[in-house]
Design an enzyme around this catalytic site. Structure first.
Site, PDB file in Angstrom:
ATOM      1  N   ASN A 150     109.014  24.627 -12.091  1.00  0.00           N
ATOM      2  CA  ASN A 150     108.571  22.785 -10.815  1.00  0.00           C
ATOM      3  C   ASN A 150     108.383  22.509 -12.335  1.00  0.00           C
ATOM      4  O   ASN A 150     108.079  22.682 -12.609  1.00  0.00           O
ATOM      5  CB  ASN A 150     107.551  23.179  -9.725  1.00  0.00           C
ATOM      6  CG  ASN A 150     107.619  21.646  -9.675  1.00  0.00           C
ATOM      7  OD1 ASN A 150     108.136  21.326  -9.799  1.00  0.00           O
ATOM      8  ND2 ASN A 150     106.076  21.400  -9.627  1.00  0.00           N
ATOM      9  N   GLY A 151     108.789  21.421 -12.550  1.00  0.00           N
ATOM     10  CA  GLY A 151     108.942  20.354 -13.571  1.00  0.00           C
ATOM     11  C   GLY A 151     110.278  19.743 -13.778  1.00  0.00           C
ATOM     12  O   GLY A 151     111.673  20.064 -13.722  1.00  0.00           O
TER      13      GLY A 151
ATOM     14  N   ARG B 143     107.772  20.407  -0.533  1.00  0.00           N
ATOM     15  CA  ARG B 143     107.839  20.410  -1.403  1.00  0.00           C
ATOM     16  C   ARG B 143     109.053  19.991  -2.260  1.00  0.00           C
ATOM     17  O   ARG B 143     109.381  19.461  -3.433  1.00  0.00           O
ATOM     18  CB  ARG B 143     107.032  20.881  -2.749  1.00  0.00           C
ATOM     19  CG  ARG B 143     105.419  21.463  -2.303  1.00  0.00           C
ATOM     20  CD  ARG B 143     105.351  22.428  -3.581  1.00  0.00           C
ATOM     21  NE  ARG B 143     105.630  21.694  -4.747  1.00  0.00           N
ATOM     22  CZ  ARG B 143     104.470  20.917  -4.856  1.00  0.00           C
ATOM     23  NH1 ARG B 143     103.148  20.382  -4.547  1.00  0.00           N
ATOM     24  NH2 ARG B 143     104.538  20.296  -6.870  1.00  0.00           N
TER      25      ARG B 143
ATOM     26  N   GLU C  79     107.574  -0.866  11.685  1.00  0.00           N
ATOM     27  CA  GLU C  79     107.974   0.784  11.745  1.00  0.00           C
ATOM     28  C   GLU C  79     107.496   1.535  12.453  1.00  0.00           C
ATOM     29  O   GLU C  79     107.774   3.138  12.864  1.00  0.00           O
ATOM     30  CB  GLU C  79     109.284   0.504  10.646  1.00  0.00           C
ATOM     31  CG  GLU C  79     108.297   1.225   9.213  1.00  0.00           C
ATOM     32  CD  GLU C  79     109.304   1.347   8.100  1.00  0.00           C
ATOM     33  OE1 GLU C  79     109.990   2.521   8.866  1.00  0.00           O
ATOM     34  OE2 GLU C  79     109.170   1.517   7.330  1.00  0.00           O
TER      35      GLU C  79
ATOM     36  N   LYS D 142     114.485   9.293   9.253  1.00  0.00           N
ATOM     37  CA  LYS D 142     114.446   9.772   7.363  1.00  0.00           C
ATOM     38  C   LYS D 142     115.275   8.472   6.830  1.00  0.00           C
ATOM     39  O   LYS D 142     115.592   8.135   5.989  1.00  0.00           O
ATOM     40  CB  LYS D 142     113.673  10.518   6.879  1.00  0.00           C
ATOM     41  CG  LYS D 142     113.333  10.610   5.396  1.00  0.00           C
ATOM     42  CD  LYS D 142     112.675   9.384   5.900  1.00  0.00           C
ATOM     43  CE  LYS D 142     111.878   9.109   4.073  1.00  0.00           C
ATOM     44  NZ  LYS D 142     111.052   7.377   3.440  1.00  0.00           N
TER      45      LYS D 142
ATOM     46  N   TRP E  91     113.941  21.197  -5.428  1.00  0.00           N
ATOM     47  CA  TRP E  91     114.158  19.380  -5.316  1.00  0.00           C
ATOM     48  C   TRP E  91     114.736  18.945  -6.383  1.00  0.00           C
ATOM     49  O   TRP E  91     113.854  19.116  -7.771  1.00  0.00           O
ATOM     50  CB  TRP E  91     112.643  18.894  -5.160  1.00  0.00           C
ATOM     51  CG  TRP E  91     112.897  17.370  -4.914  1.00  0.00           C
ATOM     52  CD1 TRP E  91     112.768  16.437  -6.039  1.00  0.00           C
ATOM     53  CD2 TRP E  91     113.154  16.319  -4.386  1.00  0.00           C
ATOM     54  NE1 TRP E  91     113.481  15.501  -5.314  1.00  0.00           N
ATOM     55  CE2 TRP E  91     113.612  15.284  -3.816  1.00  0.00           C
ATOM     56  CE3 TRP E  91     113.679  16.730  -2.489  1.00  0.00           C
ATOM     57  CZ2 TRP E  91     113.884  14.222  -3.079  1.00  0.00           C
ATOM     58  CZ3 TRP E  91     113.921  16.029  -1.725  1.00  0.00           C
ATOM     59  CH2 TRP E  91     114.072  14.697  -1.790  1.00  0.00           C
TER      60      TRP E  91
ATOM     61  N   HIS F 216     109.606 -25.180   8.604  1.00  0.00           N
ATOM     62  CA  HIS F 216     110.898 -25.219   8.962  1.00  0.00           C
ATOM     63  C   HIS F 216     111.064 -24.736  10.399  1.00  0.00           C
ATOM     64  O   HIS F 216     112.409 -23.469  10.708  1.00  0.00           O
ATOM     65  CB  HIS F 216     112.365 -24.856   8.321  1.00  0.00           C
ATOM     66  CG  HIS F 216     111.954 -25.770   6.311  1.00  0.00           C
ATOM     67  ND1 HIS F 216     112.863 -26.640   6.713  1.00  0.00           N
ATOM     68  CD2 HIS F 216     111.673 -25.362   5.470  1.00  0.00           C
ATOM     69  CE1 HIS F 216     112.762 -27.727   5.762  1.00  0.00           C
ATOM     70  NE2 HIS F 216     111.968 -26.281   4.724  1.00  0.00           N
TER      71      HIS F 216
ATOM     72  N   LYS G   8     106.943  -2.532   7.102  1.00  0.00           N
ATOM     73  CA  LYS G   8     105.928  -1.402   6.842  1.00  0.00           C
ATOM     74  C   LYS G   8     105.495  -1.314   8.952  1.00  0.00           C
ATOM     75  O   LYS G   8     105.189  -0.402   9.564  1.00  0.00           O
ATOM     76  CB  LYS G   8     105.327  -1.475   5.835  1.00  0.00           C
ATOM     77  CG  LYS G   8     106.084  -0.850   4.398  1.00  0.00           C
ATOM     78  CD  LYS G   8     106.133   0.752   4.413  1.00  0.00           C
ATOM     79  CE  LYS G   8     107.848   0.759   4.915  1.00  0.00           C
ATOM     80  NZ  LYS G   8     108.554   0.136   4.386  1.00  0.00           N
TER      81      LYS G   8
ATOM     82  N   CYS H   6     109.347  21.136  -6.571  1.00  0.00           N
ATOM     83  CA  CYS H   6     110.011  21.436  -6.189  1.00  0.00           C
ATOM     84  C   CYS H   6     108.416  22.658  -6.429  1.00  0.00           C
ATOM     85  O   CYS H   6     107.464  22.493  -6.446  1.00  0.00           O
ATOM     86  CB  CYS H   6     110.402  23.125  -6.864  1.00  0.00           C
ATOM     87  SG  CYS H   6     112.016  22.468  -7.862  1.00  0.00           S
TER      88      CYS H   6
ATOM     89  N   GLU I  21     109.024  -6.470   3.080  1.00  0.00           N
ATOM     90  CA  GLU I  21     108.732  -5.369   2.664  1.00  0.00           C
ATOM     91  C   GLU I  21     107.125  -5.053   3.783  1.00  0.00           C
ATOM     92  O   GLU I  21     107.376  -4.283   4.396  1.00  0.00           O
ATOM     93  CB  GLU I  21     108.646  -4.459   1.538  1.00  0.00           C
ATOM     94  CG  GLU I  21     107.943  -3.291   1.427  1.00  0.00           C
ATOM     95  CD  GLU I  21     108.945  -1.995   2.216  1.00  0.00           C
ATOM     96  OE1 GLU I  21     110.308  -2.553   2.313  1.00  0.00           O
ATOM     97  OE2 GLU I  21     108.450  -1.288   1.771  1.00  0.00           O
TER      98      GLU I  21
HETATM   99  C1  AGP Z   1     112.163   1.908   5.064  1.00  0.00           C
HETATM  100  O1  AGP Z   1     110.807   2.063   5.238  1.00  0.00           O
HETATM  101  C2  AGP Z   1     113.115   2.574   6.178  1.00  0.00           C
HETATM  102  N1  AGP Z   1     112.990   3.577   6.623  1.00  0.00           N
HETATM  103  C3  AGP Z   1     114.315   2.288   6.438  1.00  0.00           C
HETATM  104  O2  AGP Z   1     114.368   1.088   6.055  1.00  0.00           O
HETATM  105  C4  AGP Z   1     115.284   2.597   5.353  1.00  0.00           C
HETATM  106  O3  AGP Z   1     114.486   1.949   3.876  1.00  0.00           O
HETATM  107  C5  AGP Z   1     116.699   2.790   5.131  1.00  0.00           C
HETATM  108  O4  AGP Z   1     117.413   3.445   6.661  1.00  0.00           O
HETATM  109  C6  AGP Z   1     117.076   2.734   4.282  1.00  0.00           C
HETATM  110  O5  AGP Z   1     117.356   4.442   3.658  1.00  0.00           O
HETATM  111  P1  AGP Z   1     117.478   4.844   1.897  1.00  0.00           P
HETATM  112  O6  AGP Z   1     117.389   4.501   1.959  1.00  0.00           O
HETATM  113  O7  AGP Z   1     117.532   6.430   2.088  1.00  0.00           O
HETATM  114  O8  AGP Z   1     118.976   4.283   1.877  1.00  0.00           O
END
Ligand code: AGP
Length: 615
Positions: free
Chosen positions: A101-102, A27, A495, A610, A75, A511, A492, A2, A488
């Site tokens: 905050n904590g 934050r 995206e 996000k 938060w 394959h 990264k 927070c 993963e």
């Molecule tokens: C991951 O880097 C992406 N931003 C995206 O795949 C994300 O993981 C996905 O949209 C799921 O989001 P969530 O964990 O908030 O459900």
């Protein structure tokens, strides 16, 4: 985490605190509040939602001013985001007001003692317990605010940065910190308080950074006192001159939120374990699991539903649960699960993983599962998010706000929670020896040190990024626990740099994917597996013989693969189930540095949000 802000001086405190909170919104932003002292009265306003909503509410008031005040942007960690749980919180007498905050780990035992002494509580927060503990001690010992705070904090277990005011003492603000940041801006006969320096950067460049275990009784017109919480001894802190700019501070000195969050992972893991992993006694305390342990033990199958990076965490959990807890697991894309009429039995357990707690597909999958009578367990990072409220039980990852669209610390903390559950269930099911159990929890308790060590490969990874930044395609390969890590790593890169990348189980090369290999196709091979070492070595040789460029991630001291790979990144050795904690970090850094070198918008990549709250 927070944000807290405070002011005491001769100016109107409201605009200073309001603008200070806006600077700290990164934050935490699920609720906010301000309280001011004015002529023997406290004017206080707080509300769920962003600071702009609070500002609108205050603008409707006839007057809201004062020369001393505190503010907070939240938060949530204890108590879901709503008006009532927002800070500041007041004591029963309404004379003391606090922002915090904590996390107070022992708040429930303190709350019980205070209730036995006649205190009444109106919120679900740990902070309200703290302000009433201070009041209780102040009344009992008949002492001033500063001394009461100092004594009270010696009963507290956990992390805190606090600012407290007392209507009886309008010329002082008491601040203290342990485990959460707090700084004091020194103006011309005025003082500013902030979780970092951004709230008062425009007012003064003179700052005192309180150290852990320190407090201050900030006084207007009188000498401010700096003390140690432990024994009330005086300290003599250094006043430093600020040289840094605003944008840099909000990103903790990093160029992007994503890099800051990559580097926050050791602390994020510590925060996720806090109050849950008792290494000495060997206890894993997770109320969400404990309360439903019979369901977990009776489950014939666990189905994990998630999207994106959270889905990758689910794939890692599949290996953890099946290998460690001997429970069958299926991992499903939530977007597929919700439409394919899956067979869901009442005895099934569904685990929904989501950083934001708002992903539409995951939410729909949860509702489908619940309509079939299954028990749904949520793993979210945002307290009070829709998913956390829809599920029957759950665990928060406590990673703190993740601002970068590319998920990093959320992934690591999701794995932390999932690993805790797998190991806890293995013990409850009696399918693990006590020696192995102790090994598993001990290794987890020290994994953040190994993550910190891997962060030390950053410069080497940056050099590698420079060599492959113009590739049009990349292949990520791994086996076992490192297969989801390969997925993963590829996500990264895709995206944030917009370079096409694919993750595959290394054995899948023959394959099809091996047809892609040529001198222009870098292959990032996560080759830490001891179990399949020879097999992954031959995969690498197959690529090498077709002039493919190899970037290998290996355990420290690797002798063979590092000889044939074009580039090698060494990570500290750990047990198989925790390998993703060390092998994912270089992939996060690789994607980050390539995207930066390509001039991409790392924190807000094109076409992405996000939180995907729509289908
Ligand atoms: C991951 O880097 C992406 N931003 C995206 O795949 C994300 O993981 C996905 O949209 C799921 O989001 P969530 O964990 O908030 O459900």
């Amino acid at each position: 985490m927070c944000g807290i802000v405070g002011y005491i001086g001769s100016k109107d405190a409201y605009p200073i605190i309001l603008n200070g909170l806006k600077r700290l919104e990164y934050r935490g932003y699920d609720s906010a509040g301000i309280c001011l002292y004015n002529n023997g009265k406290i004017a206080s306003k707080k509300s769920k939602g962003q600071i702009s909503k609070l500002e609108k509410k205050i603008s409707k008031l006839k007057s809201f001013s004062g020369f001393m005040g505190i503010g907070h942007t939240r938060w949530a960690t204890h108590g879901e985001p709503n008006d009532n749980n927002s800070h500041p919180h007041s004591s029963n007498s309404n004379e003391l007001h606090i922002v915090h905050n904590g996390i107070i780990e022992n708040y429930s035992s303190l709350k019980k003692e205070l209730v036995d002494k006649g205190f009444v509580f109106y919120t679900d927060t740990d902070t309200e317990v703290l302000v009433n503990l201070i009041e209780y001690i102040q009344l009992k010992e008949k002492i001033k605010l500063g001394e009461a705070v100092q004594l009270a904090l010696n009963y507290v277990v956990g992390a805190y940065a606090i600012a407290v005011i007392d209507i009886k003492k309008p010329d002082e603000i008491v601040v203290a910190r342990l485990g959460s940041p707090l700084c004091i801006g020194i103006g011309d006969d005025e003082y500013f308080i902030g979780s970092d320096v951004t709230p008062f950067l425009d007012h003064t460049k003179n700052v005192i950074y309180l150290n852990d275990g320190e407090m201050a009784i900030i006084r207007n017109h009188k000498q401010t006192q700096y003390r140690k919480i432990k024994d009330d001894s005086f300290t003599n802190p250094t006043v430093e001159k600020l040289e840094i700019d605003l944008a840099k501070i909000q990103k903790g000195g990093f160029d992007h939120f994503m890099l800051k969050e990559i580097y926050e992972q050791p602390k994020a893991v510590i925060d996720t374990l806090r109050g849950r992993l008792k290494t000495k006694s060997g206890i894993i305390k997770m109320s969400g699991v404990d309360d439903y342990i019979d369901k977990f033990l009776a489950a014939n199958k666990i189905t994990i539903v998630a999207c994106g990076t959270s889905w990758h965490a689910g794939l890692i959990a599949e290996y953890m649960f099946e290998k460690i807890a001997k429970i069958p697991v299926e991992v499903e894309y939530a977007s597929e699960f919700r439409y394919r009429n899956p067979v869901i039995n009442k005895s099934d357990i569904i685990i929904a993983i989501s950083q934001s707690g708002e992903t539409a597909d995951t939410l729909a999958a949860i509702k489908l599962a619940k309509s079939s009578g299954a028990f749904v367990y949520g793993i979210c990072n945002v307290v009070g998010s829709t998913i956390s409220r829809e599920t029957d039980a759950g665990s928060y990852t406590h990673a703190g706000p993740e601002i970068g669209v590319a998920s990093t610390k959320a992934f690591t903390t999701q794995m932390t929670v999932l690993y805790l559950i797998a190991v806890k269930l293995s013990k409850s099911k009696g399918v693990i020896s006590s020696k192995k159990y102790r090994e598993y929890i001990y290794e987890l308790s020290s994994i953040e040190k190994k993550i910190t060590k891997v962060l030390g490969t950053d410069n080497k990874v940056k050099k590698i990024a420079n060599k492959i930044k113009n590739s049009t395609n990349c292949l990520y390969l791994g086996r076992g626990y490192n297969f989801p890590v390969a997925l993963e790593g590829a996500l990264k890169l895709k995206e944030i740099s917009y370079i096409h990348a694919e993750g595959y189980p290394a054995a899948e090369m023959k394959h099809g994917p091996i047809a892609l290999i040529d001198k222009n196709m870098p292959s990032i091979v996560i080759a830490t597996n001891k179990l399949y070492y020879d097999k992954i070595l031959s995969n690498i040789q197959e690529i090498k013989s077709r002039k493919g460029k190899i970037i290998a991630i290996v355990f420290e001291g690797d002798k063979e693969i590092s000889k044939i790979a074009d580039e090698t990144i060494e990570v500290p050795e750990t047990i198989a189930a925790l390998t993703p904690f060390v092998t994912t970090i270089p992939l996060q850094l690789l994607a980050y540095h390539i995207a930066v070198k390509l001039g991409k918008n790392v924190d807000q990549p094109r076409n992405l949000a996000k939180s995907v709250t729509v289908e």
